[in-house]
Design an enzyme around this catalytic site. Structure first.
Site, PDB file in Angstrom:
ATOM      1  N   PHE A 111       0.790  -1.298  -0.049  1.00  0.00           N
ATOM      2  CA  PHE A 111       0.197   0.104  -0.130  1.00  0.00           C
ATOM      3  C   PHE A 111       0.902   1.473  -0.083  1.00  0.00           C
ATOM      4  O   PHE A 111       0.566   2.362  -0.407  1.00  0.00           O
ATOM      5  CB  PHE A 111      -0.980   0.170   1.276  1.00  0.00           C
ATOM      6  CG  PHE A 111      -0.368   0.558   2.394  1.00  0.00           C
ATOM      7  CD1 PHE A 111      -0.533   1.684   2.822  1.00  0.00           C
ATOM      8  CD2 PHE A 111       0.554  -0.176   3.422  1.00  0.00           C
ATOM      9  CE1 PHE A 111      -0.159   2.353   4.142  1.00  0.00           C
ATOM     10  CE2 PHE A 111       0.736   0.267   4.584  1.00  0.00           C
ATOM     11  CZ  PHE A 111       0.703   1.487   5.112  1.00  0.00           C
ATOM     12  N   LYS A 112       2.044   1.183   0.493  1.00  0.00           N
ATOM     13  CA  LYS A 112       2.879   2.383   0.397  1.00  0.00           C
ATOM     14  C   LYS A 112       3.144   2.801  -0.943  1.00  0.00           C
ATOM     15  O   LYS A 112       3.425   4.045  -1.070  1.00  0.00           O
ATOM     16  CB  LYS A 112       4.436   1.952   1.270  1.00  0.00           C
ATOM     17  CG  LYS A 112       4.009   1.657   2.500  1.00  0.00           C
ATOM     18  CD  LYS A 112       3.658   2.465   3.533  1.00  0.00           C
ATOM     19  CE  LYS A 112       3.655   1.950   5.011  1.00  0.00           C
ATOM     20  NZ  LYS A 112       4.603   1.895   5.790  1.00  0.00           N
ATOM     21  N   ASP A 113       3.010   2.075  -1.937  1.00  0.00           N
ATOM     22  CA  ASP A 113       3.263   2.625  -3.364  1.00  0.00           C
ATOM     23  C   ASP A 113       2.383   3.660  -3.728  1.00  0.00           C
ATOM     24  O   ASP A 113       2.648   4.669  -4.354  1.00  0.00           O
ATOM     25  CB  ASP A 113       2.990   1.526  -4.159  1.00  0.00           C
ATOM     26  CG  ASP A 113       4.266   0.528  -4.176  1.00  0.00           C
ATOM     27  OD1 ASP A 113       5.320   0.777  -4.192  1.00  0.00           O
ATOM     28  OD2 ASP A 113       3.983  -0.508  -4.316  1.00  0.00           O
TER      29      ASP A 113
END
Length: 460
Positions: A111-113
């Site tokens: 999800f950090k992308d």
């Protein structure tokens, strides 16, 4: 829109200056002077927008037109062009009461992308238009590092150093960071915990002379733009549901309070969220705070969900600021108490408000594995261990009448060590399989600030 520090000792700044500051110069965290309000009519008008279009709409409330619209649009489109799902974050229906928002379709399968692909473009843009030197310094419990490196590797005018806890991230997470051989990337593997890495980062950003001399910029969620970018997918999830859905619950795997605070911001903006559910693991400081009002770091526990193996949640300060009525003096007193006494306690009406804002569950290791097995068997849907914690929290904190969205924060292939314990065999996506044949590039250091500083000076 202007931005101020939670501790009240920083002159109000604009959007780009806030991005560049990262951690506030007084040790606090930057927040908007006022939170924009999104009306029900506007929310209805946003239904049907693409993720990229929604991103532009939300950011327009915060950027003060400091970035020309066409430039911002180009950055947004570039940021999400390499996601494997055209929706960026597709919504998967599991059953009548549960949906999963898949946030793992970016280049590093986490999800950090969603935030860091954009932050890489933003920092590159700022470096060019302002002639700024950008030296990014960050700490990771696994996913932030890989996503941050993927966002800026090879970009002119930017160098990045990421600290991660040695042998305390999954093998895939480690490989995604350390197989990158670009000259502008340095990986420091610290003999310690994530909290140790994060503390070193905070100390270096608090040293204003060092921060200025070496042009340090933050990519962790202490940087408000990370919070804002994550807020977009809360709106995106809601707008993919039927128009008459009413309020929904959202269950969020969260160790550092950044992701869940993005949801709190979305709720304050007007998104119809009934309850935000904090899913943690056996490092359950956030669950204890919600249930008892005591925020007190405990002993580190290694778990099957290592990205949440965190005892000190850096974004907790932002929530506490709003809980205290945006009173910087009270907030500063609480943070001083945390430093001297090692804990913060809220009681009475404050605790009542916390429990209105959040549900919480600290998921035990075996429970996490049981959830993975259950949902693979009953629904044919394989969860990574962090998402499994989110599902366990959904089961504990929602009723069958509630509609709940749980965030899938990573692809299960990133945590095969945990998945294998359930007896489930999975097939790795090709980009992850390829990592195991590549050489690694990292420097192992002690949990010693002087040694870390020496490596940084040599690199920058």
């Amino acid at each position: 829109m202007e931005y101020i520090s939670t501790r009240g000792n920083v002159e109000a700044r604009g959007f780009i200056d806030t991005v560049l500051m990262g951690l506030a110069d007084d040790g606090g965290l930057m927040v908007p002077v006022q939170i924009p309000q999104i009306s029900a009519e506007t929310l209805a008008e946003w239904r049907g927008l693409s993720f990229q279009e929604l991103f532009l709409e939300i950011f327009s409330y915060y950027t003060n037109d400091e970035i020309p619209y066409d430039d911002l649009k180009k950055m947004v489109n570039t940021s999400y062009a390499n996601f494997r799902a055209p929706e960026v974050a597709p919504l998967h229906k599991v059953n009548d009461s549960l949906y999963v928002l898949e946030l793992f379709h970016g280049p590093t399968f986490a999800f950090k992308d969603v935030a860091l692909q954009f932050m890489g473009e933003l920092y590159s843009y700022i470096a060019k238009v302002r002639g700024e030197i950008i030296h990014i310094l960050g700490a990771t419990s696994g996913d932030t590092g890989a996503a941050a490196i993927a966002g800026v590797r090879g970009k002119e005018g930017i160098k990045i150093c990421i600290l991660h806890p040695h042998n305390k991230v999954s093998k895939v997470q480690e490989l995604q960071m350390t197989t990158v051989d670009d000259a502008n990337v340095l990986n420091l593997s610290v003999n310690g915990t994530f909290d140790d890495c994060q503390q070193a980062i905070k100390e270096l950003f608090a040293d204003l002379d060092f921060k200025g001399r070496y042009h340090l910029r933050a990519i962790n969620s202490i940087n408000f733009v990370r919070i804002l970018a994550q807020t977009v997918y809360y709106f995106h999830a809601y707008l993919q549901l039927p128009a008459d859905i009413g309020k929904i619950n959202i269950s969020v795997p969260s160790g550092n309070f950044g992701n869940i605070f993005s949801g709190y911001l979305a709720q304050r903006m007007g998104l119809p969220i009934g309850k935000l559910i904090i899913a943690t693991n056996e490092n359950n400081i956030l669950e204890r705070f919600v249930l008892t009002g005591e925020y007190k770091p405990g002993n580190f526990v290694g778990t099957h969900s290592p990205s949440m193996d965190i005892q000190v949640a850096s974004n907790f300060e932002r929530y506490l600021y709003y809980l205290l009525g945006e009173d910087a003096v009270k907030l500063s007193a609480y943070m001083s108490l945390l430093k001297t006494d090692g804990k913060i306690t809220v009681e009475g009406e404050l605790l009542d408000q916390v429990q209105k804002d959040f549900g919480a569950l600290g998921v035990k290791n075996q429970q996490c594995l049981d959830i993975i097995g259950k949902y693979e068997q009953e629904y044919g849907y394989l969860l990574d261990p962090h998402t499994a914690c989110g599902i366990a929290a959904y089961e504990a904190c929602s009723t069958p009448e509630d509609i709940t969205v749980t965030f899938a924060t990573a692809h299960p292939a990133k945590f095969d060590e945990s998945i294998a314990l359930t007896g489930i065999q999975q097939e790795f996506p090709e980009p992850i399989s390829r990592l195991f044949s590549l050489p690694q590039h990292m420097t192992v250091v002690e949990n010693d600030l002087e040694q870390i500083v020496g490596e940084l000076k040599a690199f920058f």
